[in-house]
Design an enzyme around this catalytic site. Structure first.
Site, PDB file in Angstrom:
ATOM      1  CG  ASN A   7      -1.848   1.077   1.377  1.00  0.00           C
ATOM      2  OD1 ASN A   7      -1.814   2.007   0.588  1.00  0.00           O
ATOM      3  ND2 ASN A   7      -2.728   1.010   2.375  1.00  0.00           N
ATOM      4  NE  ARG A  92      -5.909   2.186  -0.443  1.00  0.00           N
ATOM      5  CZ  ARG A  92      -6.018   3.225   0.347  1.00  0.00           C
ATOM      6  NH1 ARG A  92      -4.969   3.664   0.982  1.00  0.00           N
ATOM      7  NH2 ARG A  92      -7.167   3.822   0.525  1.00  0.00           N
ATOM      8  CG  HIS A 181     -12.721   4.012   3.236  1.00  0.00           C
ATOM      9  ND1 HIS A 181     -13.408   4.995   3.892  1.00  0.00           N
ATOM     10  CD2 HIS A 181     -11.408   4.262   3.448  1.00  0.00           C
ATOM     11  CE1 HIS A 181     -12.557   5.827   4.475  1.00  0.00           C
ATOM     12  NE2 HIS A 181     -11.335   5.394   4.210  1.00  0.00           N
ATOM     13  NE  ARG A 242      -9.739  13.184   3.857  1.00  0.00           N
ATOM     14  CZ  ARG A 242      -9.711  11.889   3.557  1.00  0.00           C
ATOM     15  NH1 ARG A 242     -10.696  11.351   2.867  1.00  0.00           N
ATOM     16  NH2 ARG A 242      -8.707  11.137   3.951  1.00  0.00           N
ATOM     17  CD  GLU A 387      -7.671   0.454   3.887  1.00  0.00           C
ATOM     18  OE1 GLU A 387      -6.863   1.171   4.504  1.00  0.00           O
ATOM     19  OE2 GLU A 387      -8.460   0.878   3.038  1.00  0.00           O
TER      20      GLU A 387
HETATM   21  P1  ADP Z   1      -6.503   5.432   8.672  1.00  0.00           P
HETATM   22  O1  ADP Z   1      -7.820   5.940   8.189  1.00  0.00           O
HETATM   23  O2  ADP Z   1      -5.373   6.365   8.424  1.00  0.00           O
HETATM   24  O3  ADP Z   1      -6.232   3.971   8.327  1.00  0.00           O
HETATM   25  P2  ADP Z   1      -7.168   4.485  11.341  1.00  0.00           P
HETATM   26  O4  ADP Z   1      -8.277   3.630  10.840  1.00  0.00           O
HETATM   27  O5  ADP Z   1      -6.017   3.826  12.013  1.00  0.00           O
HETATM   28  O6  ADP Z   1      -6.611   5.492  10.263  1.00  0.00           O
HETATM   29  O7  ADP Z   1      -7.814   5.523  12.366  1.00  0.00           O
HETATM   30  C1  ADP Z   1      -7.056   6.502  12.994  1.00  0.00           C
HETATM   31  C2  ADP Z   1      -7.939   7.281  13.967  1.00  0.00           C
HETATM   32  O8  ADP Z   1      -8.568   6.361  14.871  1.00  0.00           O
HETATM   33  C3  ADP Z   1      -7.139   8.216  14.874  1.00  0.00           C
HETATM   34  O9  ADP Z   1      -7.008   9.496  14.290  1.00  0.00           O
HETATM   35  C4  ADP Z   1      -7.983   8.265  16.129  1.00  0.00           C
HETATM   36  O10 ADP Z   1      -8.891   9.348  16.018  1.00  0.00           O
HETATM   37  C5  ADP Z   1      -8.781   6.988  16.122  1.00  0.00           C
HETATM   38  N1  ADP Z   1      -8.367   6.049  17.198  1.00  0.00           N
HETATM   39  C6  ADP Z   1      -7.396   5.129  17.150  1.00  0.00           C
HETATM   40  N2  ADP Z   1      -7.318   4.460  18.313  1.00  0.00           N
HETATM   41  C7  ADP Z   1      -8.279   4.959  19.115  1.00  0.00           C
HETATM   42  C8  ADP Z   1      -8.725   4.703  20.453  1.00  0.00           C
HETATM   43  N3  ADP Z   1      -8.148   3.762  21.202  1.00  0.00           N
HETATM   44  N4  ADP Z   1      -9.746   5.435  20.915  1.00  0.00           N
HETATM   45  C9  ADP Z   1     -10.325   6.375  20.167  1.00  0.00           C
HETATM   46  N5  ADP Z   1      -9.973   6.674  18.904  1.00  0.00           N
HETATM   47  C10 ADP Z   1      -8.965   5.991  18.395  1.00  0.00           C
END
Ligand code: ADP
Length: 406
Positions: A7, A92, A181, A242, A387
């Protein structure tokens, strides 16, 4: 069969190296290289049960991919002896336009088509292509597969994907809603049906992918029939930085008042808005929650706007599906933020959504589970997404299909 899933982002590479067998898979290695091209580059690899962390500049994606191959084949603690043990590579690719409704074996024509769709995803497709081109040159005899974010949403009907703009712009520029997604939405919907032991063909599922980027999909009989992201990943839900849905009139107004051009406006909408923009605190829900608990009003309202928009779409997609059987949460926020899930589901009892507080608050990581009450007519599930692993599975599926056709 050993599959390498890649990715490639503009300054990062995430990968997973998976040994695939029927109904059984083993992650042999995974990791990421961040800030490629900068002095502050760093790498984390989980390989052979060990964690390898490295700092120091990784000049470009080619060097990054070479490093990954070196680690996998390292004499002392790699997981394979030689790159010939890599059976296939999955990539990806964010935008596959209207052409790709499924993952596909990469050949010159596919590469050319991805190039063409770069105009629709100028930030995403170029790094994806870089990954493909480098990987083709480093592993020329290995089958390579493109897995598209947009493909799953190609079942969305025109009434949901067309914008009410002059039709000529759809014909001229292919301006329409594509959705993103897709690999994650497809995966969690399938996993939820399997977990509930129900045929997906009988289910109306709403999948909420809530991470840095956020989107919701209405899944009817396993097919995406509507999704919140549109022509770009900017439409729909409020996200980390966003804005999501907005009156286009606001954009015109702001550009005139602030005397700003499209580039700056794009930056405001994509990087300065969302939870970050409203709260002024952070794009990370965890930081914003802490501030809200201290009484920061902007942080509080940011969380309210975020969850309200999600709730609104769950209502809309219940209408689109003619009811709802399963609600799925996934992504960093969807999997971990118990109180955010609580805020979203509060007041949705009229739809048959009854969250079980105790189950919702139990925070088990990386485990698929039900968080609704026993008698809730809608089953609410947390389904971890991954992913890179989905890319590996898709690649395996395509390569196997080819093998049986031969
Ligand atoms: P991406 O979309 O970049 O793959 P992720 O799916 O890993 O990102 O999501 C990242 C977001 O998830 C972080 O910005 C945070 O807001 C949220 N997050 C991650 N762990 C936790 C947690 N334990 N509690 C609350 N929010 C969380």
């Amino acid at each position: 069969m050993n599959i390498l899933a890649i990715n490639c982002g503009s300054s990062s590479i995430k990968y997973q190296f998976v040994q695939m067998k029927e109904k059984k898979e083993k992650v042999l290695a995974k990791g990421l290289i961040e800030r490629i091209g900068k002095k502050s580059s760093f790498q984390i690899h989980f390989i052979n049960g060990r964690t390898v962390q490295k700092k120091g500049e990784v000049k470009d994606h080619r060097k990054g991919l070479r490093k990954i191959l070196e680690l996998l084949t390292n004499k002392d603690n790699g997981v394979i002896k030689d790159i010939s043990e890599i059976s296939a590579v999955g990539h990806r690719v964010v935008h596959g336009g209207e052409k790709f409704v499924n993952s596909i074996l990469i050949d010159d024509k596919v590469v050319e088509a991805i190039h063409i769709y770069t105009s629709l995803a100028p930030l995403h497709n170029p790094p994806n292509l870089t990954g493909i081109e480098i990987s083709l040159s480093l592993l020329p005899n290995v089958p390579q597969v493109a897995v598209f974010d947009t493909a799953y949403h190609q079942t969305i009907p025109p009434r949901a994907f067309l914008y009410a703009l002059p039709y000529e712009y759809y014909e001229k520029y292919k301006i329409r809603r594509y959705g993103f997604h897709g690999t994650s939405h497809r995966y969690v919907a399938q996993k939820a049906a399997e977990f509930l032991n129900l045929p997906i063909d009988d289910l109306r599922i709403i999948t909420c992918h809530l991470g840095n980027g956020c989107s919701i999909t209405a899944v009817n009989k396993g097919n995406s029939i509507d999704t919140t992201m549109g022509f770009t990943p900017l439409e729909g839900l409020v996200m980390g930085t966003r804005c999501g849905d907005i009156d286009p009139g606001v954009i015109l107004f702001l550009m005139e008042k602030e005397k700003i051009g499209p580039k700056q406006m794009n930056n405001i909408l994509n990087r300065q808005s969302g939870i970050m923009g409203i709260s002024g605190v952070s794009n990370d829900i965890r930081d914003v929650k802490k501030e809200a608990q201290k009484g920061n009003e902007k942080a509080k309202i940011a969380l309210e706007i975020f969850t309200y928009r999600i709730k609104k779409y769950i209502g809309a997609y219940s209408a689109v599906l003619g009811g709802i059987d399963v609600l799925v949460f996934t992504g960093g926020i969807g999997e971990n933020a118990t109180d955010i899930r609580g805020m979203i589901c509060e007041g949705l009892e009229f739809l048959g959504i009854q969250l079980d507080k105790r189950k919702n608050n139990k925070n088990t990581q990386n485990e698929i589970r039900i968080i609704s009450k026993k008698d809730s007519s809608v089953k609410v599930l947390v389904v971890p997404t991954d992913e890179e692993k989905i890319i590996a599975q898709e690649t395996w599926r395509i390569v196997q299909k080819l093998a049986t056709r031969k």
